[in-house]
Write a protein that holds these residues in place. Sequence first.
Motif, PDB file in Angstrom:
ATOM      1  N   ASP A 119      -9.424  -7.308   7.620  1.00 34.64           N
ATOM      2  CA  ASP A 119      -8.148  -7.817   8.215  1.00 34.64           C
ATOM      3  C   ASP A 119      -6.982  -7.693   6.991  1.00 34.64           C
ATOM      4  O   ASP A 119      -5.833  -7.722   7.068  1.00 34.64           O
ATOM      5  CB  ASP A 119      -8.341  -9.492   8.543  1.00 34.64           C
ATOM      6  N   ASP A 120      -7.621  -7.918   5.547  1.00 34.48           N
ATOM      7  CA  ASP A 120      -6.703  -7.842   4.478  1.00 34.48           C
ATOM      8  C   ASP A 120      -6.418  -6.352   4.486  1.00 34.48           C
ATOM      9  O   ASP A 120      -5.196  -6.061   4.001  1.00 34.48           O
ATOM     10  CB  ASP A 120      -7.592  -8.302   3.187  1.00 34.48           C
ATOM     11  N   VAL A 121      -7.259  -5.362   4.699  1.00 33.32           N
ATOM     12  CA  VAL A 121      -6.705  -4.012   4.616  1.00 33.32           C
ATOM     13  C   VAL A 121      -5.565  -3.688   5.501  1.00 33.32           C
ATOM     14  O   VAL A 121      -4.726  -2.969   5.241  1.00 33.32           O
ATOM     15  CB  VAL A 121      -8.053  -3.192   4.912  1.00 33.32           C
ATOM     16  N   VAL A 122      -5.831  -4.300   6.889  1.00 37.93           N
ATOM     17  CA  VAL A 122      -4.812  -3.989   7.843  1.00 37.93           C
ATOM     18  C   VAL A 122      -3.324  -4.815   7.424  1.00 37.93           C
ATOM     19  O   VAL A 122      -2.343  -3.964   7.780  1.00 37.93           O
ATOM     20  CB  VAL A 122      -5.322  -4.600   9.221  1.00 37.93           C
ATOM     21  N   ASP A 123      -3.757  -5.963   6.813  1.00 38.94           N
ATOM     22  CA  ASP A 123      -2.402  -6.476   6.282  1.00 38.94           C
ATOM     23  C   ASP A 123      -1.690  -5.755   5.317  1.00 38.94           C
ATOM     24  O   ASP A 123      -0.493  -5.583   5.429  1.00 38.94           O
ATOM     25  CB  ASP A 123      -2.815  -7.861   5.970  1.00 38.94           C
ATOM     26  N   HIS A 124      -2.367  -5.292   4.271  1.00 40.99           N
ATOM     27  CA  HIS A 124      -1.950  -4.589   3.379  1.00 40.99           C
ATOM     28  C   HIS A 124      -1.275  -3.262   3.842  1.00 40.99           C
ATOM     29  O   HIS A 124      -0.045  -2.993   3.515  1.00 40.99           O
ATOM     30  CB  HIS A 124      -2.866  -4.044   2.094  1.00 40.99           C
ATOM     31  N   LEU A 125      -1.837  -2.657   4.727  1.00 37.50           N
ATOM     32  CA  LEU A 125      -1.394  -1.444   5.445  1.00 37.50           C
ATOM     33  C   LEU A 125      -0.069  -1.603   5.955  1.00 37.50           C
ATOM     34  O   LEU A 125       0.910  -0.704   5.938  1.00 37.50           O
ATOM     35  CB  LEU A 125      -2.190  -0.699   6.470  1.00 37.50           C
TER      36      LEU A 125
END
Length: 257
Positions: free
Chosen positions: A82-88
Amino acid sequence: MKERYTFEDLKKIMSELRQKCPWDRKQTHESLKKYLIEEAYEVLDAIDRKDWEALKEELGDLLLQPVFHAKLAQERGLFDIDDVVDHLCKKLIERHPHVFGQEEAKSAEEVLKNWEKRKAEKRKSVLDGVPKALPALLRAYKLQKKAAAVGFDWKNIEDVEKKIHEEWNEFWEAYKSGDKEKIEHEFGDLLFALVNLARFLNIDPEEALQKANNRFINRFSYIEKKVKESGKSWNEYTLKELDQLWEEAKKLEKEKV
């Protein structure tokens, strides 16, 4: 088994695999590196073949890799998917102000120029952002494009041609010297110059070489077929005879276009 799974289901399945599957439990970021590369190339292969069913499957295999890596990071308390998606999402919004902000961009070229400008503002060097793990031809192409963007470039294709001749002569001199280290050095410089030529012609050198590889495979397969049909062994053929079969394969190739 459910009729249709979601991304949330994928996250749960990944967690269960890490708990219960011996192979999945054993994996690390380092051990998974090769699979990320392999899956990316299988996606490219499906696209080249225009096999959309295969593309759907290969994209799923590729998607598994970031989910797997994110799960490993989550277990170490670093970040989760979810952190990856948020950053993207934040990065996409930031780099597309012509969509999510007030800036205007009237062409794809202008969008790319603005994108590169924003990325450059955050980097210490013009050449930052070109991964060392890229295939060598692709890495050379990207390095040259970044250098060219700030004016470090040949003025015209004739200058590139002169550079190629210069590098060829230096390579040949190194070859005649018999110094293996010098030969490798100059051969690398020659390849780098040829990549410059590809860039000036708007040709992706990696893709061009892949297509050349495919042509070689198709033509060599034709020769193999003819040798097998003849009932003779390879060593019964002269190089001239094999070259004639190669030319036949090239002719058939052109007729199919």
